[in-house]
Design a protein around this motif. Sequence first.
Motif, PDB file in Angstrom:
ATOM      1  N   ARG A 117      56.729 112.364 -17.527  1.00  0.00           N
ATOM      2  CA  ARG A 117      56.699 111.051 -18.176  1.00  0.00           C
ATOM      3  C   ARG A 117      57.059 109.943 -17.187  1.00  0.00           C
ATOM      4  O   ARG A 117      56.420 108.911 -17.137  1.00  0.00           O
ATOM      5  N   ARG A 118      58.103 110.177 -16.399  1.00  0.00           N
ATOM      6  CA  ARG A 118      58.493 109.174 -15.398  1.00  0.00           C
ATOM      7  C   ARG A 118      57.353 108.911 -14.416  1.00  0.00           C
ATOM      8  O   ARG A 118      57.066 107.761 -14.077  1.00  0.00           O
ATOM      9  N   ASP A 119      56.702 109.971 -13.955  1.00  0.00           N
ATOM     10  CA  ASP A 119      55.606 109.821 -12.995  1.00  0.00           C
ATOM     11  C   ASP A 119      54.415 109.077 -13.605  1.00  0.00           C
ATOM     12  O   ASP A 119      53.824 108.209 -12.971  1.00  0.00           O
ATOM     13  N   CYS A 165      59.844 119.917 -10.124  1.00  0.00           N
ATOM     14  CA  CYS A 165      60.682 118.942  -9.421  1.00  0.00           C
ATOM     15  C   CYS A 165      62.038 119.535  -9.036  1.00  0.00           C
ATOM     16  O   CYS A 165      62.812 118.900  -8.315  1.00  0.00           O
ATOM     17  N   GLY A 182      60.911 116.140 -17.968  1.00  0.00           N
ATOM     18  CA  GLY A 182      60.946 114.702 -18.199  1.00  0.00           C
ATOM     19  C   GLY A 182      60.368 113.948 -17.009  1.00  0.00           C
ATOM     20  O   GLY A 182      60.054 112.765 -17.096  1.00  0.00           O
ATOM     21  N   CYS A 183      60.196 114.664 -15.929  1.00  0.00           N
ATOM     22  CA  CYS A 183      59.677 114.036 -14.710  1.00  0.00           C
ATOM     23  C   CYS A 183      58.206 113.631 -14.871  1.00  0.00           C
ATOM     24  O   CYS A 183      57.771 112.648 -14.277  1.00  0.00           O
ATOM     25  N   MET A 237      54.485 106.963 -16.139  1.00  0.00           N
ATOM     26  CA  MET A 237      54.863 105.556 -16.347  1.00  0.00           C
ATOM     27  C   MET A 237      54.888 104.790 -15.019  1.00  0.00           C
ATOM     28  O   MET A 237      54.485 103.638 -14.961  1.00  0.00           O
ATOM     29  N   ARG A 238      55.353 105.423 -13.971  1.00  0.00           N
ATOM     30  CA  ARG A 238      55.377 104.780 -12.653  1.00  0.00           C
ATOM     31  C   ARG A 238      53.956 104.448 -12.213  1.00  0.00           C
ATOM     32  O   ARG A 238      53.674 103.347 -11.735  1.00  0.00           O
TER      33      ARG A 238
END
Length: 161
Positions: free
Chosen positions: A59-61, A36, A56-57, A63-64
């Motif tokens: 996890r964000r992806d 990223c 950390g991206c 969860m999204r």
Amino acid sequence: MKKNDLLNQRFGRLTVIKSESSDKRGNARWLCHCDCGNRVIVTGVRLRHGITRSCGCLRRDVMRDRFKNNVEMHKHTGRTESLVNQDGISYISINRSARNKSGHIGVSYDKKSDTWFARLMFKNRYVLLKSFATMEEAIEAREEAEKQYFPNRTKTKEKEL
């Protein structure tokens, strides 16, 4: 101890670009470039064992995506009334969590202080947040607080028994 050379290796979304100084435990640390565009310093152990795979991206992806595909979440998005029952009582104060080990809602054990805690939230404020020497004392305090703050709930509870 020999340091594994991880330079230019890829771990998930991370590519190792530079060796950094070891952490206080002696673990080798590496500067990594994430797909990223972010940079992050990670220990070699976490990279090799797959514990850290992005900045950390990831996890964000994930969860999204989970949120996008969860129909139940969409039903309740933006509806604060979904968080409380018909009496205005927060579901978190009356439903037992899967993580609850005491068997009683709002009662938990703290290993660090070797005490039992009783908690009760009413109108987004803790009206009971106290520690006790025994589980029985904590349960009794929780039940007394429920009678005081949730009188309709305790009557319903008694009828069920």
